[in-house]
Design a protein around this motif. Sequence first.
Motif, mmCIF file in Angstrom:
data_model
loop_
_atom_site.group_PDB
_atom_site.id
_atom_site.type_symbol
_atom_site.label_atom_id
_atom_site.label_comp_id
_atom_site.label_asym_id
_atom_site.label_seq_id
_atom_site.Cartn_x
_atom_site.Cartn_y
_atom_site.Cartn_z
ATOM 1 N N ILE A 74 0.805 -1.222 0.000
ATOM 2 C CA ILE A 74 0.000 0.000 0.000
ATOM 3 C C ILE A 74 0.843 1.280 0.000
ATOM 4 C CG2 ILE A 74 -1.669 1.353 1.344
ATOM 5 C CD1 ILE A 74 -3.099 -1.189 2.024
ATOM 6 N N PRO A 75 1.959 1.373 0.760
ATOM 7 C CA PRO A 75 2.753 2.609 0.696
ATOM 8 C C PRO A 75 3.193 2.965 -0.717
ATOM 9 C CG PRO A 75 3.423 1.300 2.588
ATOM 10 C CD PRO A 75 2.480 0.443 1.786
ATOM 11 N N VAL A 76 3.508 1.957 -1.543
ATOM 12 C CA VAL A 76 3.886 2.221 -2.937
ATOM 13 C C VAL A 76 2.694 2.790 -3.702
ATOM 14 C CG1 VAL A 76 4.779 1.198 -5.064
ATOM 15 C CG2 VAL A 76 5.579 0.367 -2.840
ATOM 16 N N ALA A 77 1.500 2.259 -3.442
ATOM 17 C CA ALA A 77 0.296 2.756 -4.108
ATOM 18 C C ALA A 77 0.006 4.204 -3.718
ATOM 19 C CB ALA A 77 -0.901 1.863 -3.767
ATOM 20 N N MET A 78 0.270 4.544 -2.462
ATOM 21 C CA MET A 78 0.028 5.924 -2.022
ATOM 22 C C MET A 78 0.937 6.913 -2.730
ATOM 23 S SD MET A 78 -0.989 6.036 1.961
ATOM 24 C CE MET A 78 -2.631 5.483 2.475
ATOM 25 N N ALA A 79 2.102 6.455 -3.156
ATOM 26 C CA ALA A 79 3.003 7.322 -3.901
ATOM 27 C C ALA A 79 2.381 7.765 -5.221
ATOM 28 C CB ALA A 79 4.328 6.618 -4.153
ATOM 29 N N ALA A 87 -5.596 7.354 1.409
ATOM 30 C CA ALA A 87 -6.347 7.070 2.636
ATOM 31 C C ALA A 87 -7.806 6.766 2.334
ATOM 32 C CB ALA A 87 -6.242 8.254 3.600
ATOM 33 N N LEU A 88 -8.412 7.580 1.467
ATOM 34 C CA LEU A 88 -9.812 7.328 1.100
ATOM 35 C C LEU A 88 -9.958 5.989 0.390
ATOM 36 C CD1 LEU A 88 -10.920 10.878 -0.121
ATOM 37 C CD2 LEU A 88 -11.540 9.736 2.022
ATOM 38 N N SER A 89 -8.963 5.651 -0.429
ATOM 39 C CA SER A 89 -9.011 4.378 -1.137
ATOM 40 C C SER A 89 -8.922 3.209 -0.158
ATOM 41 C CB SER A 89 -7.868 4.307 -2.156
ATOM 42 O OG SER A 89 -7.992 3.180 -2.988
ATOM 43 N N VAL A 90 -8.043 3.312 0.847
ATOM 44 C CA VAL A 90 -7.930 2.254 1.862
ATOM 45 C C VAL A 90 -9.243 2.086 2.613
ATOM 46 C CG1 VAL A 90 -6.843 1.627 4.056
ATOM 47 C CG2 VAL A 90 -5.432 2.449 2.166
ATOM 48 N N LEU A 91 -9.822 3.208 3.063
ATOM 49 C CA LEU A 91 -11.070 3.138 3.820
ATOM 50 C C LEU A 91 -12.217 2.624 2.958
ATOM 51 C CD1 LEU A 91 -10.850 6.484 5.830
ATOM 52 C CD2 LEU A 91 -10.623 4.164 6.736
ATOM 53 N N GLY A 92 -12.313 3.143 1.734
ATOM 54 C CA GLY A 92 -13.406 2.751 0.852
ATOM 55 C C GLY A 92 -13.348 1.290 0.457
ATOM 56 N N TRP A 93 -12.185 0.832 0.006
ATOM 57 C CA TRP A 93 -12.070 -0.559 -0.412
ATOM 58 C C TRP A 93 -12.206 -1.514 0.764
ATOM 59 C CZ3 TRP A 93 -13.358 -1.541 -4.949
ATOM 60 C CH2 TRP A 93 -12.926 -0.801 -6.048
ATOM 61 N N ALA A 284 -7.273 -0.591 10.269
ATOM 62 C CA ALA A 284 -6.531 0.334 11.128
ATOM 63 C C ALA A 284 -5.029 0.252 10.857
ATOM 64 C CB ALA A 284 -6.827 0.024 12.592
ATOM 65 N N ALA A 285 -4.512 -0.962 10.711
ATOM 66 C CA ALA A 285 -3.080 -1.135 10.467
ATOM 67 C C ALA A 285 -2.682 -0.607 9.093
ATOM 68 C CB ALA A 285 -2.709 -2.612 10.596
ATOM 69 N N TYR A 286 -3.469 -0.935 8.068
ATOM 70 C CA TYR A 286 -3.165 -0.448 6.718
ATOM 71 C C TYR A 286 -3.086 1.076 6.693
ATOM 72 C CZ TYR A 286 -3.941 -4.941 4.323
ATOM 73 O OH TYR A 286 -3.842 -6.221 3.863
ATOM 74 N N LEU A 287 -4.085 1.722 7.269
ATOM 75 C CA LEU A 287 -4.173 3.170 7.191
ATOM 76 C C LEU A 287 -3.024 3.833 7.938
ATOM 77 C CD1 LEU A 287 -6.029 5.329 5.975
ATOM 78 C CD2 LEU A 287 -7.220 5.418 8.173
ATOM 79 N N VAL A 292 2.198 6.667 7.492
ATOM 80 C CA VAL A 292 3.474 7.056 8.106
ATOM 81 C C VAL A 292 4.631 6.788 7.156
ATOM 82 C CG1 VAL A 292 5.100 6.545 9.968
ATOM 83 C CG2 VAL A 292 2.670 6.766 10.476
ATOM 84 N N VAL A 293 4.661 5.601 6.560
ATOM 85 C CA VAL A 293 5.752 5.267 5.643
ATOM 86 C C VAL A 293 5.752 6.207 4.445
ATOM 87 C CG1 VAL A 293 6.667 3.508 4.078
ATOM 88 C CG2 VAL A 293 5.874 2.855 6.357
ATOM 89 N N TYR A 294 4.585 6.494 3.882
ATOM 90 C CA TYR A 294 4.527 7.395 2.728
ATOM 91 C C TYR A 294 4.942 8.809 3.117
ATOM 92 C CZ TYR A 294 2.672 10.270 -1.039
ATOM 93 O OH TYR A 294 2.537 11.202 -2.045
ATOM 94 N N ARG A 295 4.526 9.278 4.299
ATOM 95 C CA ARG A 295 4.877 10.640 4.728
ATOM 96 C C ARG A 295 6.386 10.813 4.844
ATOM 97 N NH1 ARG A 295 6.999 14.409 5.534
ATOM 98 N NH2 ARG A 295 6.521 16.265 6.775
ATOM 99 N N TRP A 296 7.096 9.786 5.280
ATOM 100 C CA TRP A 296 8.528 9.915 5.506
ATOM 101 C C TRP A 296 9.371 9.448 4.327
ATOM 102 C CZ3 TRP A 296 10.663 12.474 9.547
ATOM 103 C CH2 TRP A 296 9.814 12.808 10.603
ATOM 104 N N CYS A 297 8.799 8.634 3.443
ATOM 105 C CA CYS A 297 9.573 8.126 2.301
ATOM 106 C C CYS A 297 9.150 8.718 0.962
ATOM 107 C CB CYS A 297 9.463 6.601 2.226
ATOM 108 S SG CYS A 297 10.239 5.742 3.603
ATOM 109 N N GLY A 298 7.892 9.172 0.853
ATOM 110 C CA GLY A 298 7.424 9.741 -0.404
ATOM 111 C C GLY A 298 7.551 8.749 -1.543
#
Length: 472
Positions: A74-79, A87-93, A284-287, A292-298
Motif C-alpha cells: 500500500i505505501p507504494v500505491a500511495m506514492a 487514505a480514502l481508497s484504503v477506507l473505501g475498499w 486500522a493497520a493499513y491506514l 506514516v511510511v509514505y509521509r517519511w519516504c514519499g
Amino acid sequence: MSSSIHSSPDPEKRAHYDARASKEDPERVVGDIADFEDHEVFKQDADVNFRTVGWPRASVIFLKVIFATGVLSIPVAMASLGAVGGALSVLGWSALNTYTAMIQGDFRNKHPGCHSIADMAREVGGNWMKEITGGLFIIAYVLCTGSGILGVSIALNALSTHAACTVWWSFIATIIVASTASVRKFHQIGWLTWAGFASIFTAVLIVVIAVTQRDRPAAAPQTGPYELGYYVIAYPTFAAGMVASCTIFVSSAGTSAFLPVISEMRNPRDYRKALFVCMGIVTAAYLSFSLVVYRWCGTWVASPSLGSAGHTIKMVAYGIGLVGLIVSACLYLHVAAKYCFVRLLRNTRHLQENTWQHWTTWLGLTFGLASISFILAEAIPVFNYLLALTGSICFAPLAIMLPGWLWLHDHMAYMKGNALQQVAFWFHVFLIPLGAFFCVGGTYGVILEIIEAYASGLIGAAFSCADNSGST
C-alpha cells in the motif's frame, strides 16, 4: 447434497442445535440447524474431522490471509494516489470488501453445501458459472502464492546480501511454501498463522518507526537537495492510478479465501465475529502504517515496503518477517489446493479417510500448484504489479461482481419493495458493472505499466539471477 456415506448428527447433538436455533431465531423451524449440519461438506463424525476451527483462530487465519501482502504494497500505491486519495481508497475498499465478505458468508451459511465461492456461483448461475468462478479462484490464489514466493525470495536475498542466484532463492522458497501448505487442516496450521501474523506485524512496525528516525529516505540521494515526492493530493495517469487502486483493493479483497475456512469451523455461524475482528485490525493497520511510511519516504518507498528504512533495518525486518511471508504464501497455496482437493474427492470416502488416493491427490495439488506459482513469480518479478494484476483479473469479479449477484439472488423481492429496499437493490446491481470496469480498466492499466517497466529496465528478464532486494 450431502454424501450418503456419512451419518447425520446424533439425537443429542441435533437437540442441542435445535435449542440454539430456537433461542437465536424464534421463527426458525426446529430441525433447521440439524439440516444445516447434514449439508455441510465436512462431517464431524468422520475418520478425519476437519471441523475443528473456533472463531478466534479463524479470525487469525483471516488476518494472515489478508495482512501481509497489503501492508507491504500500500505505501507504494500511495506514492501514486497521494495521502488523501490513498487514505480514502484504503477506507473505501476496506469497507466494501468487508461488506461483500458478509454477503459471501451469509450466502454460504444459507446454502451450507457450498464449500467455496465456485459452489456459490453455481447456485446463482449454474454449472458454467461455477467453472468460470472456480478457474478465477484458482488463478487468483496461484498468483497470490507467486507474490508470496517472490516476497520470500526478496527476503532471502536481503538477508544473504544476494549470496546466490534469485531463481535459486525462489526455488527454495517454493519448496518451503509447498511443504508447509501440505498440512491438511486449517486447525493444524493455526499456530503458524499466529506466528506469521506476529512476525510480519512486528517487522512492519520496526520499519514504520525506523523511517521516522531518518533525515531522508534510504533510497534518496544522501547528499545535496532532493525531491521527497510526498503529495497530499496527487494526479496520476490512468494506468498508474488503476495500478495503485488495484493494489489497495486487492490488499483486502481476498475474502473468498475465508469460505473454505468456514467449512472447517466448529460453528460456521460464528463467521461474522471472525470477519469483523479481522477487517477492523487490518483497516486500522493499513491506514496508519502506510500513511506514516509514505509521509517519511514519499516516492522513495521500496516495494515491498520492508526495504524502505535502509540496509540494516531491511535485514532486521526481513529476518523477523520471513516467517510471516512464508505463512502468507502457505495459506494462499493451501486455499487453492483445498478447493481442487474437495472438487476432486467430494462425495467419495477418500475425502476424509487416510487412503493413498487421499494423500496422492493432496500432495500432488500442493506441489503442482506451487510449481505454477514459481513460474509466474519469475515471469512477473515485481511485487506490486503481480498483486495488482491479481486484483484486476480475478478479485474484481470474485469480490465485487459475484457478491452483488449473490445478494440479488436472495433478495429479488426488494426490487418492488419499499424505497429503502429498492435503494439497496439497485446498489447491489451497481456492484456488477463496477466490478466489470475495474476488471477491464485495471487489467489494461497494469499491462501498460508492466510493458513500460520492461522497456525502462525496471523489470529485468524473466528467470533472472539479478538481485531483487536492492541489496547490491
